[in-house]
Each structure stands twice: as structure tokens, then as C-alpha cells.
Design a protein around this motif. Structure first.
Motif, short mmCIF file in Angstrom:
data_model
loop_
_atom_site.label_atom_id
_atom_site.label_comp_id
_atom_site.label_asym_id
_atom_site.label_seq_id
_atom_site.Cartn_x
_atom_site.Cartn_y
_atom_site.Cartn_z
N TYR A 72 0.79 -1.11 -0.43
CA TYR A 72 -0.10 0.12 0.25
C TYR A 72 1.00 1.33 -0.11
O TYR A 72 0.45 2.43 -0.56
N LYS A 76 -0.06 2.98 -2.79
CA LYS A 76 -0.75 3.92 -2.75
C LYS A 76 -2.80 3.97 -3.90
O LYS A 76 -3.23 5.10 -3.32
N ASN A 77 -3.59 2.20 -3.48
CA ASN A 77 -4.35 2.13 -4.18
C ASN A 77 -5.03 1.36 -2.68
O ASN A 77 -4.79 2.36 -1.34
N GLY A 79 -6.17 -0.40 0.46
CA GLY A 79 -5.62 -0.79 1.16
C GLY A 79 -6.14 -2.26 1.42
O GLY A 79 -5.01 -3.28 1.40
N SER A 82 -5.66 -3.25 -2.18
CA SER A 82 -3.64 -3.79 -2.45
C SER A 82 -3.30 -4.89 -1.57
O SER A 82 -1.42 -5.35 -2.17
N GLY A 125 -2.30 -4.33 4.33
CA GLY A 125 -3.03 -2.98 2.94
C GLY A 125 -3.86 -2.59 3.85
O GLY A 125 -4.05 -0.45 4.44
N SER A 129 -3.44 2.32 4.98
CA SER A 129 -3.41 2.67 4.72
C SER A 129 -4.37 3.75 6.07
O SER A 129 -4.62 4.86 5.28
#
Length: 135
Positions: A72, A76-77, A79, A82, A125, A129
Motif C-alpha cells: 500500500y 497508494k491504492n 488498502g 492492494s 494494507g 492506509s
């Protein structure tokens, strides 16, 4: 024209794979170091096999957590997605590792490793995030 589009797409896919490799190696190295520490403790302290059986799950889940966390941070997708998808290559590595070095029946162990790896990758993830930047 068509070949140029395919060439750009393959370069983009290759760059994504190269971008993911450090995340994968974080999980692999942490899992292998944990299992190495477990093997040394098993050898030096003459622990029973049940102890090592449960701690193997802990080290596999820790490696999956770190893989999901770093995936992640890198992409940065979403959480959970990813983290879970980032843990899938680690799952494949763990399954190959288990099947190569296991001399017993691996059915129950494999059936537990699959959801543990994906679950802890997703948790990594999510934690990544939701963590705040502190700098």
C-alpha cells in the motif's frame, strides 16, 4: 501502430512488476528470517514440534502483514485490495517453500496458510492506509 501500443503496455506492466518486487522481498525476507530464528531456537533449546508448528503460522502472517503494508505504501491504492493482492505472490512463494521442504502430509497446513496469508496481507494494507504520515 498496433505494435507500438503493445510495446508501451508491456513496458508499463514490467515497470509495475519492478515497482512491486521490493514489497515482495520484504515479506519473503521477514518470513525466512523468522523461520530461521525458529529453527535455531528449535535446535538450541530442543523445543517440541508443536511449538514450531504454531510459530510458523505467526511468521508467515507477519511476512504477509509486512508485504501488505509495504504494497500500500508503494502504490497508494485501496488498502484492503492492494494488501490482499500484494500477499498473493508471497502466498505462492510460501506454498512452494512448504511443498519443497515438507516431508509429511501438508494438507491441513496448506489449507490454513492460504487464508492466513491473504487475510494478514489485507490487514497490513488496511493498517498502512489508516496510518498517518509523521514528518
Amino acid at each position: 501502430m498496433q505494435k507500438n501500443k503493445q510495446n508501451k503496455k508491456s513496458k508499463k506492466d514490467f515497470s509495475l512488476i519492478l515497482k512491486y518486487l521490493p514489497c515482495f522481498f520484504v515479506g519473503v525476507i521477514s518470513t525466512l528470517l523468522g523461520i530461521l530464528v525458529l529453527a535455531l531456537a528449535y535446535y538450541k533449546l530442543s523445543l517440541d514440534s508443536e511449538f514450531s508448528y504454531y510459530f510458523t503460522y505467526i511468521f508467515i502472517s507477519f511476512g504477509a502483514f509486512l508485504t501488505g503494508y509495504s504494497t500500500y505504501k508503494k502504490f497508494k491504492n485501496r488498502g484492503i485490495v492492494s494488501g490482499a493482492l500484494g500477499a498473493v505472490p508471497l502466498l505462492v512463494f510460501n506454498l512452494i517453500f512448504i511443498l519443497i521442504f515438507s516431508f509429511k502430509s501438508v494438507n491441513a497446513f496448506v489449507l490454513l496458510v492460504i487464508p492466513i496469508t491473504v487475510l494478514f496481507g489485507a490487514i497490513g494494507g488496511i493498517v498502512s492506509s489508516n496510518s498517518k504520515k509523521r514528518y
